[in-house]
Write a protein that holds these residues in place. Structure first.
Motif, PDB file in Angstrom:
ATOM      1  N   LEU A 186      49.956  45.538  17.617  1.00  8.05           N
ATOM      2  CA  LEU A 186      49.067  45.477  18.777  1.00  8.05           C
ATOM      3  C   LEU A 186      48.329  46.801  18.864  1.00  8.05           C
ATOM      4  O   LEU A 186      48.940  47.852  19.007  1.00  8.05           O
ATOM      5  CB  LEU A 186      49.876  45.205  20.049  1.00  8.05           C
ATOM      6  CG  LEU A 186      49.098  44.629  21.237  1.00  8.05           C
ATOM      7  CD1 LEU A 186      50.028  43.875  22.168  1.00  8.05           C
ATOM      8  CD2 LEU A 186      48.369  45.722  21.999  1.00  8.05           C
ATOM      9  N   LEU A 187      47.006  46.758  18.713  1.00 11.12           N
ATOM     10  CA  LEU A 187      46.204  47.971  18.627  1.00 11.12           C
ATOM     11  C   LEU A 187      45.159  48.045  19.733  1.00 11.12           C
ATOM     12  O   LEU A 187      44.593  47.018  20.122  1.00 11.12           O
ATOM     13  CB  LEU A 187      45.466  48.027  17.285  1.00 11.12           C
ATOM     14  CG  LEU A 187      46.308  48.162  16.016  1.00 11.12           C
ATOM     15  CD1 LEU A 187      45.402  48.061  14.798  1.00 11.12           C
ATOM     16  CD2 LEU A 187      47.059  49.477  16.000  1.00 11.12           C
ATOM     17  N   CYS A 222      44.410  32.986  20.269  1.00 12.21           N
ATOM     18  CA  CYS A 222      45.822  32.821  20.622  1.00 12.21           C
ATOM     19  C   CYS A 222      46.337  34.071  21.337  1.00 12.21           C
ATOM     20  O   CYS A 222      47.005  33.981  22.372  1.00 12.21           O
ATOM     21  CB  CYS A 222      46.645  32.545  19.369  1.00 12.21           C
ATOM     22  SG  CYS A 222      48.381  32.128  19.708  1.00 12.21           S
ATOM     23  N   ALA A 223      46.008  35.241  20.797  1.00  7.20           N
ATOM     24  CA  ALA A 223      46.411  36.498  21.436  1.00  7.20           C
ATOM     25  C   ALA A 223      45.807  36.604  22.825  1.00  7.20           C
ATOM     26  O   ALA A 223      46.464  37.049  23.780  1.00  7.20           O
ATOM     27  CB  ALA A 223      45.982  37.688  20.576  1.00  7.20           C
ATOM     28  N   GLY A 224      44.554  36.181  22.949  1.00  4.28           N
ATOM     29  CA  GLY A 224      43.898  36.213  24.250  1.00  4.28           C
ATOM     30  C   GLY A 224      44.573  35.309  25.256  1.00  4.28           C
ATOM     31  O   GLY A 224      44.679  35.648  26.444  1.00  4.28           O
ATOM     32  N   TYR A 265      49.764  32.146  11.229  1.00  7.83           N
ATOM     33  CA  TYR A 265      50.859  32.276  12.200  1.00  7.83           C
ATOM     34  C   TYR A 265      50.523  33.429  13.142  1.00  7.83           C
ATOM     35  O   TYR A 265      49.745  34.332  12.798  1.00  7.83           O
ATOM     36  CB  TYR A 265      52.193  32.542  11.499  1.00  7.83           C
ATOM     37  CG  TYR A 265      52.199  33.784  10.640  1.00  7.83           C
ATOM     38  CD1 TYR A 265      52.602  35.022  11.142  1.00  7.83           C
ATOM     39  CD2 TYR A 265      51.780  33.726   9.306  1.00  7.83           C
ATOM     40  CE1 TYR A 265      52.588  36.166  10.356  1.00  7.83           C
ATOM     41  CE2 TYR A 265      51.749  34.866   8.525  1.00  7.83           C
ATOM     42  CZ  TYR A 265      52.164  36.077   9.038  1.00  7.83           C
ATOM     43  OH  TYR A 265      52.134  37.220   8.259  1.00  7.83           O
ATOM     44  N   TYR A 266      51.089  33.389  14.326  1.00 10.22           N
ATOM     45  CA  TYR A 266      50.838  34.429  15.306  1.00 10.22           C
ATOM     46  C   TYR A 266      51.492  35.732  14.843  1.00 10.22           C
ATOM     47  O   TYR A 266      52.694  35.792  14.657  1.00 10.22           O
ATOM     48  CB  TYR A 266      51.404  34.007  16.655  1.00 10.22           C
ATOM     49  CG  TYR A 266      51.027  34.925  17.800  1.00 10.22           C
ATOM     50  CD1 TYR A 266      49.711  35.339  17.980  1.00 10.22           C
ATOM     51  CD2 TYR A 266      51.980  35.365  18.703  1.00 10.22           C
ATOM     52  CE1 TYR A 266      49.359  36.160  19.031  1.00 10.22           C
ATOM     53  CE2 TYR A 266      51.633  36.188  19.766  1.00 10.22           C
ATOM     54  CZ  TYR A 266      50.321  36.583  19.925  1.00 10.22           C
ATOM     55  OH  TYR A 266      49.976  37.409  20.967  1.00 10.22           O
ATOM     56  N   GLY A 267      50.678  36.740  14.617  1.00 14.13           N
ATOM     57  CA  GLY A 267      51.160  38.014  14.103  1.00 14.13           C
ATOM     58  C   GLY A 267      50.620  38.326  12.718  1.00 14.13           C
ATOM     59  O   GLY A 267      50.834  39.419  12.210  1.00 14.13           O
ATOM     60  N   GLU A 268      49.905  37.364  12.106  1.00 12.04           N
ATOM     61  CA  GLU A 268      49.342  37.627  10.777  1.00 12.04           C
ATOM     62  C   GLU A 268      48.262  38.709  10.842  1.00 12.04           C
ATOM     63  O   GLU A 268      48.090  39.486   9.917  1.00 12.04           O
ATOM     64  CB  GLU A 268      48.757  36.351  10.174  1.00 12.04           C
ATOM     65  CG  GLU A 268      48.158  36.590   8.786  1.00 12.04           C
ATOM     66  CD  GLU A 268      47.622  35.336   8.119  1.00 12.04           C
ATOM     67  OE1 GLU A 268      47.223  35.425   6.945  1.00 12.04           O
ATOM     68  OE2 GLU A 268      47.599  34.270   8.770  1.00 12.04           O
ATOM     69  N   PHE A 269      47.522  38.756  11.957  1.00 11.15           N
ATOM     70  CA  PHE A 269      46.456  39.733  12.151  1.00 11.15           C
ATOM     71  C   PHE A 269      46.819  40.655  13.318  1.00 11.15           C
ATOM     72  O   PHE A 269      47.626  40.282  14.172  1.00 11.15           O
ATOM     73  CB  PHE A 269      45.127  39.032  12.458  1.00 11.15           C
ATOM     74  CG  PHE A 269      44.677  38.085  11.386  1.00 11.15           C
ATOM     75  CD1 PHE A 269      43.895  38.526  10.333  1.00 11.15           C
ATOM     76  CD2 PHE A 269      45.041  36.744  11.434  1.00 11.15           C
ATOM     77  CE1 PHE A 269      43.470  37.650   9.344  1.00 11.15           C
ATOM     78  CE2 PHE A 269      44.627  35.863  10.454  1.00 11.15           C
ATOM     79  CZ  PHE A 269      43.845  36.319   9.397  1.00 11.15           C
ATOM     80  N   PRO A 270      46.247  41.853  13.361  1.00 11.80           N
ATOM     81  CA  PRO A 270      46.489  42.728  14.517  1.00 11.80           C
ATOM     82  C   PRO A 270      45.955  42.084  15.793  1.00 11.80           C
ATOM     83  O   PRO A 270      44.997  41.314  15.764  1.00 11.80           O
ATOM     84  CB  PRO A 270      45.704  44.002  14.178  1.00 11.80           C
ATOM     85  CG  PRO A 270      45.500  43.964  12.698  1.00 11.80           C
ATOM     86  CD  PRO A 270      45.402  42.515  12.345  1.00 11.80           C
ATOM     87  N   GLU A 271      46.591  42.417  16.895  1.00 10.99           N
ATOM     88  CA  GLU A 271      46.169  41.911  18.203  1.00 10.99           C
ATOM     89  C   GLU A 271      45.466  43.020  18.969  1.00 10.99           C
ATOM     90  O   GLU A 271      45.969  44.138  19.056  1.00 10.99           O
ATOM     91  CB  GLU A 271      47.397  41.425  18.986  1.00 10.99           C
ATOM     92  CG  GLU A 271      47.085  40.970  20.403  1.00 10.99           C
ATOM     93  CD  GLU A 271      48.333  40.541  21.157  1.00 10.99           C
ATOM     94  OE1 GLU A 271      48.255  40.398  22.390  1.00 10.99           O
ATOM     95  OE2 GLU A 271      49.388  40.368  20.505  1.00 10.99           O
ATOM     96  N   GLY A 272      44.299  42.735  19.509  1.00 16.71           N
ATOM     97  CA  GLY A 272      43.591  43.710  20.329  1.00 16.71           C
ATOM     98  C   GLY A 272      44.120  43.711  21.748  1.00 16.71           C
ATOM     99  O   GLY A 272      45.021  42.945  22.099  1.00 16.71           O
ATOM    100  N   GLU A 273      43.535  44.568  22.577  1.00 19.11           N
ATOM    101  CA  GLU A 273      44.057  44.693  23.938  1.00 19.11           C
ATOM    102  C   GLU A 273      42.970  44.684  25.006  1.00 19.11           C
ATOM    103  O   GLU A 273      43.188  45.117  26.129  1.00 19.11           O
ATOM    104  CB  GLU A 273      44.882  45.983  24.061  1.00 19.11           C
ATOM    105  CG  GLU A 273      44.235  47.234  23.478  1.00 19.11           C
ATOM    106  CD  GLU A 273      43.014  47.715  24.222  1.00 19.11           C
ATOM    107  OE1 GLU A 273      41.945  47.745  23.601  1.00 19.11           O
ATOM    108  OE2 GLU A 273      43.107  48.026  25.408  1.00 19.11           O
ATOM    109  N   VAL A 274      41.804  44.137  24.653  1.00 22.86           N
ATOM    110  CA  VAL A 274      40.688  44.156  25.594  1.00 22.86           C
ATOM    111  C   VAL A 274      41.028  43.400  26.874  1.00 22.86           C
ATOM    112  O   VAL A 274      40.785  43.880  27.980  1.00 22.86           O
ATOM    113  CB  VAL A 274      39.422  43.565  24.945  1.00 22.86           C
ATOM    114  CG1 VAL A 274      38.330  43.378  25.990  1.00 22.86           C
ATOM    115  CG2 VAL A 274      38.920  44.484  23.839  1.00 22.86           C
ATOM    116  N   LEU A 275      41.601  42.197  26.742  1.00 23.13           N
ATOM    117  CA  LEU A 275      41.884  41.420  27.945  1.00 23.13           C
ATOM    118  C   LEU A 275      42.905  42.130  28.823  1.00 23.13           C
ATOM    119  O   LEU A 275      42.729  42.233  30.034  1.00 23.13           O
ATOM    120  CB  LEU A 275      42.375  40.013  27.570  1.00 23.13           C
ATOM    121  CG  LEU A 275      42.416  39.011  28.719  1.00 23.13           C
ATOM    122  CD1 LEU A 275      42.147  37.606  28.225  1.00 23.13           C
ATOM    123  CD2 LEU A 275      43.749  39.039  29.474  1.00 23.13           C
TER     124      LEU A 275
END
Length: 266
Positions: A18-19, A54-56, A106-116
């Motif tokens: 999570l970046l 999905c992260a959003g 799958y959830y976690g394959e890519f970094p997750e942002g934190e804008v929301l």
């Protein structure tokens, strides 16, 4: 429970990255990629787009829960709407977890942002729903409507119907944000102005200097998705019909297209 918790305190698996948005953009730039989320011309754009959504949805669920907790003195009807949104977003997260599996990710394959999640740091509930419900969920209407059209061109009814189902909820969330931004600031024009300014910052961030446009005016590119070449929009377009259903005015939509990013309460 601590209020206004930082993004790095969100509960995530140890192998989940999570970046902050700035670091995510920098990392993509260092790899020679576009600074935002994966764009259509990237090979993994469908998986990455699904992952970002999905992260959003997870962060929207967390944000609605935090809003419910952070403002215990807010009107009871406001708390009911936030509780409903927690439930809605949890269903959306489940749907996109299944869609990620469907497209081989799958959830976690890519970094997750934190804008929301960063929008939950607004200390006024009116500003918070303006930024999240009107700003970011307005953007979600754009992204989902575009994803539906991509699925139609792919001939994939699973993605098309799943995203359309979620879009219906997002439209109600935008209307909810508009309702409470107006009611919570009634008789206080300065508070309304601050809430609108918070949303304006979100709109400007995702308007890419006025680079977004309508579906009708968008340029197109060829994209290979699941071994099938289709023609899609060259960037995220503004879904006029979905935004009108969500309660945006024609003037607000035109301002987004022109890059002004200024909102007006209705």
């Amino acid at each position: 429970m601590q209020r206004m918790i930082p993004v790095d305190k969100l509960a995530r698996p140890e192998d989940h990255i999570l970046l902050p948005a700035q670091r995510l953009r920098k990392a993509r730039g260092e790899q020679g990629l576009a600074p935002g989320n994966a764009m259509p011309y990237e090979d993994d754009f469908l998986k990455s787009r699904m992952h970002g959504i999905c992260a959003g949805e997870f962060q929207a669920m967390e944000a609605a829960g935090r809003t419910l907790y952070d403002f215990p003195d807010a009107p009871w009807e406001f708390q009911l709407d936030m509780a409903r949104q927690v439930w809605d977003e949890s269903r959306h997260a489940e749907i996109y977890m299944k869609l990620l599996e469907y497209v081989g990710s799958y959830y976690g394959e890519f970094p997750e942002g934190e804008v929301l999640w960063s929008c939950t740091q607004a200390e006024d509930p009116a500003a918070r729903v303006a930024g999240i419900n009107r700003g970011l969920e307005g953007l979600a209407c754009d992204v989902f409507e575009q994803l539906i059209r991509i699925a139609q061109k792919m001939g994939d009814s699973t993605i098309e119907r799943s995203v359309d189902y979620v879009l219906a909820d997002e439209i109600t969330h935008v209307r909810m944000g508009s309702k409470w931004m107006r009611q919570l600031t009634e008789g206080d024009p300065e508070r309304l102005k601050r809430a609108q300014a918070f949303q304006d910052g979100i709109d400007d961030l995702f308007n890419f200097g006025g680079g977004r446009t309508t579906v009708e005016q968008a340029g197109h590119i060829k994209q290979r998705v699941n071994d099938k070449e289709i023609e899609i929009d060259a960037s995220i377009t503004i879904a006029r019909e979905a935004r009108l259903l969500a309660g945006f005015t024609e003037e607000e939509i035109d301002r987004l297209v022109k890059g002004f990013g200024k909102s007006a309460a209705y």
